[in-house]
Design a protein around this motif. Structure first.
Motif, PDB file in Angstrom:
ATOM      1  N   GLY A 289      63.095   5.740 -27.010  1.00 55.04           N
ATOM      2  CA  GLY A 289      62.003   6.844 -26.955  1.00 55.04           C
ATOM      3  C   GLY A 289      60.923   6.369 -26.526  1.00 55.04           C
ATOM      4  N   LEU A 290      60.409   5.119 -27.027  1.00 51.30           N
ATOM      5  CA  LEU A 290      59.293   4.473 -26.742  1.00 51.30           C
ATOM      6  C   LEU A 290      59.085   4.149 -25.235  1.00 51.30           C
ATOM      7  N   TYR A 291      60.197   3.356 -24.766  1.00 47.75           N
ATOM      8  CA  TYR A 291      60.110   2.870 -23.446  1.00 47.75           C
ATOM      9  C   TYR A 291      60.394   4.298 -22.304  1.00 47.75           C
ATOM     10  N   VAL A 292      60.981   5.351 -22.696  1.00 47.58           N
ATOM     11  CA  VAL A 292      60.916   6.479 -22.036  1.00 47.58           C
ATOM     12  C   VAL A 292      59.311   7.126 -21.580  1.00 47.58           C
ATOM     13  N   VAL A 293      58.665   6.957 -22.601  1.00 46.52           N
ATOM     14  CA  VAL A 293      57.367   7.237 -22.471  1.00 46.52           C
ATOM     15  C   VAL A 293      56.562   6.377 -21.885  1.00 46.52           C
ATOM     16  N   VAL A 294      56.935   5.058 -21.777  1.00 45.47           N
ATOM     17  CA  VAL A 294      56.184   3.984 -20.986  1.00 45.47           C
ATOM     18  C   VAL A 294      56.517   4.233 -19.604  1.00 45.47           C
ATOM     19  N   TYR A 295      57.734   4.295 -19.379  1.00 45.99           N
ATOM     20  CA  TYR A 295      58.059   4.499 -18.033  1.00 45.99           C
ATOM     21  C   TYR A 295      57.383   5.811 -17.438  1.00 45.99           C
ATOM     22  N   GLY A 296      57.167   6.725 -18.171  1.00 43.57           N
ATOM     23  CA  GLY A 296      56.396   7.742 -17.672  1.00 43.57           C
ATOM     24  C   GLY A 296      54.991   7.557 -17.378  1.00 43.57           C
ATOM     25  N   VAL A 297      54.188   6.600 -18.054  1.00 47.26           N
ATOM     26  CA  VAL A 297      53.079   6.106 -18.001  1.00 47.26           C
ATOM     27  C   VAL A 297      52.944   5.121 -16.639  1.00 47.26           C
ATOM     28  N   TYR A 298      53.933   4.261 -16.334  1.00 51.04           N
ATOM     29  CA  TYR A 298      54.107   3.428 -15.444  1.00 51.04           C
ATOM     30  C   TYR A 298      54.213   4.137 -14.041  1.00 51.04           C
ATOM     31  N   LYS A 299      54.883   5.471 -14.031  1.00 49.71           N
ATOM     32  CA  LYS A 299      54.902   6.374 -12.900  1.00 49.71           C
ATOM     33  C   LYS A 299      53.833   6.707 -12.548  1.00 49.71           C
ATOM     34  N   GLU A 300      52.930   7.055 -13.414  1.00 49.55           N
ATOM     35  CA  GLU A 300      51.447   7.696 -13.244  1.00 49.55           C
ATOM     36  C   GLU A 300      50.237   6.632 -12.766  1.00 49.55           C
ATOM     37  N   ILE A 301      50.481   5.272 -13.084  1.00 51.30           N
ATOM     38  CA  ILE A 301      49.422   4.383 -12.807  1.00 51.30           C
ATOM     39  C   ILE A 301      49.060   4.253 -11.492  1.00 51.30           C
ATOM     40  N   ASP A 302      47.947   3.463 -10.920  1.00 45.53           N
ATOM     41  CA  ASP A 302      47.802   3.186  -9.833  1.00 45.53           C
ATOM     42  C   ASP A 302      48.216   1.761  -9.610  1.00 45.53           C
ATOM     43  N   ASN A 303      49.582   1.744  -9.167  1.00 49.51           N
ATOM     44  CA  ASN A 303      50.372   0.696  -8.856  1.00 49.51           C
ATOM     45  C   ASN A 303      49.443  -0.343  -7.909  1.00 49.51           C
ATOM     46  N   GLU A 304      49.091   0.139  -6.788  1.00 52.95           N
ATOM     47  CA  GLU A 304      48.372  -0.572  -5.968  1.00 52.95           C
ATOM     48  C   GLU A 304      47.146  -1.590  -6.544  1.00 52.95           C
ATOM     49  N   PHE A 305      46.404  -0.943  -7.308  1.00 57.42           N
ATOM     50  CA  PHE A 305      45.119  -1.762  -7.904  1.00 57.42           C
ATOM     51  C   PHE A 305      45.955  -2.887  -8.825  1.00 57.42           C
ATOM     52  N   VAL A 306      46.985  -2.252  -9.512  1.00 55.72           N
ATOM     53  CA  VAL A 306      47.315  -3.431 -10.550  1.00 55.72           C
ATOM     54  C   VAL A 306      48.014  -4.726  -9.667  1.00 55.72           C
ATOM     55  N   LEU A 307      48.979  -4.201  -8.653  1.00 55.87           N
ATOM     56  CA  LEU A 307      49.222  -5.436  -7.696  1.00 55.87           C
ATOM     57  C   LEU A 307      48.212  -6.288  -6.950  1.00 55.87           C
ATOM     58  N   GLN A 308      47.221  -5.683  -6.541  1.00 49.95           N
ATOM     59  CA  GLN A 308      45.840  -6.539  -5.965  1.00 49.95           C
ATOM     60  C   GLN A 308      45.566  -7.354  -7.263  1.00 49.95           C
ATOM     61  N   TRP A 309      45.441  -6.655  -8.248  1.00 46.65           N
ATOM     62  CA  TRP A 309      44.630  -7.611  -9.636  1.00 46.65           C
ATOM     63  C   TRP A 309      45.644  -8.810  -9.779  1.00 46.65           C
ATOM     64  N   VAL A 310      46.909  -8.709  -9.769  1.00 46.25           N
ATOM     65  CA  VAL A 310      47.864  -9.918  -9.996  1.00 46.25           C
ATOM     66  C   VAL A 310      47.662 -10.711  -8.917  1.00 46.25           C
ATOM     67  N   GLN A 311      47.603 -10.105  -7.479  1.00 45.26           N
ATOM     68  CA  GLN A 311      47.570 -11.031  -6.181  1.00 45.26           C
ATOM     69  C   GLN A 311      46.385 -11.794  -6.167  1.00 45.26           C
ATOM     70  N   PHE A 312      45.239 -11.295  -6.728  1.00 47.89           N
ATOM     71  CA  PHE A 312      44.022 -11.683  -6.664  1.00 47.89           C
ATOM     72  C   PHE A 312      43.911 -13.231  -7.453  1.00 47.89           C
ATOM     73  N   TRP A 313      44.331 -12.856  -8.702  1.00 49.67           N
ATOM     74  CA  TRP A 313      44.293 -13.909  -9.760  1.00 49.67           C
ATOM     75  C   TRP A 313      45.281 -15.212  -9.271  1.00 49.67           C
ATOM     76  N   SER A 314      46.373 -14.765  -8.905  1.00 47.82           N
ATOM     77  CA  SER A 314      47.613 -15.695  -8.599  1.00 47.82           C
ATOM     78  C   SER A 314      47.004 -16.860  -7.588  1.00 47.82           C
ATOM     79  N   ASN A 315      46.186 -16.660  -6.876  1.00 50.08           N
ATOM     80  CA  ASN A 315      45.495 -17.394  -6.088  1.00 50.08           C
ATOM     81  C   ASN A 315      44.645 -18.741  -6.544  1.00 50.08           C
ATOM     82  N   TYR A 316      44.224 -18.182  -8.027  1.00 49.03           N
ATOM     83  CA  TYR A 316      43.215 -19.272  -8.538  1.00 49.03           C
ATOM     84  C   TYR A 316      44.016 -20.229  -9.485  1.00 49.03           C
ATOM     85  N   ASP A 317      45.206 -20.494  -9.358  1.00 52.34           N
ATOM     86  CA  ASP A 317      45.661 -21.696  -9.920  1.00 52.34           C
ATOM     87  C   ASP A 317      45.498 -21.490 -11.584  1.00 52.34           C
ATOM     88  N   PHE A 318      45.197 -22.460 -12.314  1.00 45.52           N
ATOM     89  CA  PHE A 318      45.223 -22.422 -13.849  1.00 45.52           C
ATOM     90  C   PHE A 318      44.465 -21.342 -14.294  1.00 45.52           C
TER      91      PHE A 318
END
Length: 428
Positions: A289-318
């Protein structure tokens, strides 16, 4: 709409109006998501395929913990710990006791999961404290901090093996990580976590805990033969965990089967089918039940922004790994680590598909969720269980004390855990 459903579901889970089982509230949120078309039947099948095995694994581990507790296995260990903690004057050194309890809790957590460890170790520590005798009345209250340290230990040391935490199981299942690979990547961070956590506990214990206590004698409810039999079985079980993925047996099926065999081995200790009623079977429905709700949230979030956040900080090593690890920690402490681990896994999968495979991010995310969840009392299921057990024994820990020590421990421990991942990158 979906964010309102998500927040309402979390509030109901923590508040638990009418004292209903927790799966009722999570499944209610899932049904609402389906009714308002935020998820469809295909999404629900996808979520079920992710969580069924991990949920059954957790149920099996908790069932094993309950059988061992009923057999007196843990009482036998606790009495041995007390014997090792004795001083020359035949009283108990609380510093020694704390150290041995941390080792004991770490082992139980690693092999039986943080939730199983909380359910088993907390009552044992309460029983030990209740048999202490002190010269000063206030000293007994100070021993409550033993419970606080052990409560933190159950989550902080739940990173070593796949079975050590539900978040580990879910992530390993989702990214198809086998037992050996997981252990290889988490062993160094776990060793560093234990060293740092034990050191901080030792520093704080000098200031907080009384130096010694007198212990009233207690009978051992477990025979040596039963203890050795269970110990050998646990060793075989641990070996089985190493190879279960190589024979294509679902870990949940293996763990539940191991629990039933352990029940049969301990039938002389009045362990029968009734113990199955105490197993948390509702976890399967709760997780779904909880993960169904979470998956609904995932479908609504701005995935592009989150991916850019991960990509930006992945370049800064430790430094970048620290930021990403503490990001997972903050979200886990606010929204609980179970929703956070799933959304993070889905985001990381998108990141790997759009950029490149950076496996360390998976382990950084797990560490952030497991360790950072302790920053607040609502961050993990084990913490909620822990507070529930303390309430049962009428033990109260001030929230200001909890937040203070949670902040001190979590910041230090998470930093060195992420450092362990970085060391691992250089070595392997």
């Amino acid at each position: 709409m979906i964010f309102l459903i998500f927040l309402s579901t979390l509030i109901l889970l923590f508040w638990r109006p009418f004292s209903l089982p927790i799966w009722v509230y999570s499944i209610l949120g899932a049904v609402i998501c389906l009714v308002v078309n935020k998820v469809n039947m295909q999404d629900m099948v996808f979520v079920f395929n992710i969580i069924w095995d991990s949920s059954l694994t957790l149920i099996g581990l908790i069932l094993i913990s309950l059988v061992l507790e009923r057999s007196g296995f843990f009482d036998f260990v606790s009495i041995k710990i007390l014997q090792f903690s004795k001083t020359k004057r035949n009283n108990i050194s609380l510093k020694k006791l704390l150290f041995y309890l941390l080792i004991f809790t770490s082992i139980v957590t690693s092999f039986l999961g943080n939730d199983g460890a909380i359910l088993v170790v907390t009552p044992i520590v309460v029983a030990i404290i209740s048999k202490f005798k002190f010269d000063k009345k206030n000293d007994k209250y100070k021993c409550i901090y033993l419970l606080l340290f052990i409560g933190f230990c159950c989550d902080f040391l739940s990173n070593t093996l796949i079975v050590s935490n539900l978040t580990n199981i879910i992530t390993a299942e989702y990214f198809h990580i086998n037992f050996f690979i997981f252990l290889k990547n988490m062993l160094i961070p776990s060793i560093l976590v234990f060293i740092v956590f034990a050191w901080v506990c030792n520093v704080l214990a000098k200031r907080i805990l009384p130096k010694n206590a007198y212990f009233l004698t207690a009978d051992n409810p477990c025979s040596k033969n039963i203890f050795i039999l269970n110990l050998i079985y646990l060793f075989v079980f641990a070996i089985g965990l190493l190879f279960v993925d190589k024979v294509n047996i679902p870990m949940g099926v293996f763990t539940l089967s191991a629990a039933f065999i352990l029940m049969m081995l301990n039938y002389k200790k009045n362990i029968d089918i009734k113990i199955l009623k105490k197993a948390p079977w509702g976890i399967l429905i709760f997780s779904f039940g909880l993960y169904v709700v979470v998956y609904g949230v995932y479908k609504e979030i701005d995935n592009e922004f989150v991916l850019q956040w991960v990509q930006f900080w992945s370049n800064y090593d430790f430094a970048g790994l620290l930021v990403l690890g503490f990001t997972s920690a903050i979200f886990s402490s606010i929204f609980n680590n179970l929703p956070t681990i799933m959304i993070g896994n889905l985001v990381l999968n998108d990141y790997f598909n759009n950029f490149f495979y950076y496996k360390e991010l998976i382990y950084i995310h797990i560490l952030g969720c497991n360790i950072g969840s302790k920053l607040t009392p609502i961050g993990s299921l084990s913490t909620l269980l822990w507070f529930g057990i303390l309430l049962k024994y009428n033990i109260k820990i001030k929230l200001k004390d909890y937040f203070l020590y949670a902040f001190i421990f979590s910041i230090f421990v998470l930093f060195f855990a992420i450092l362990g991942i970085k060391i691992n990158m250089y070595l392997f």
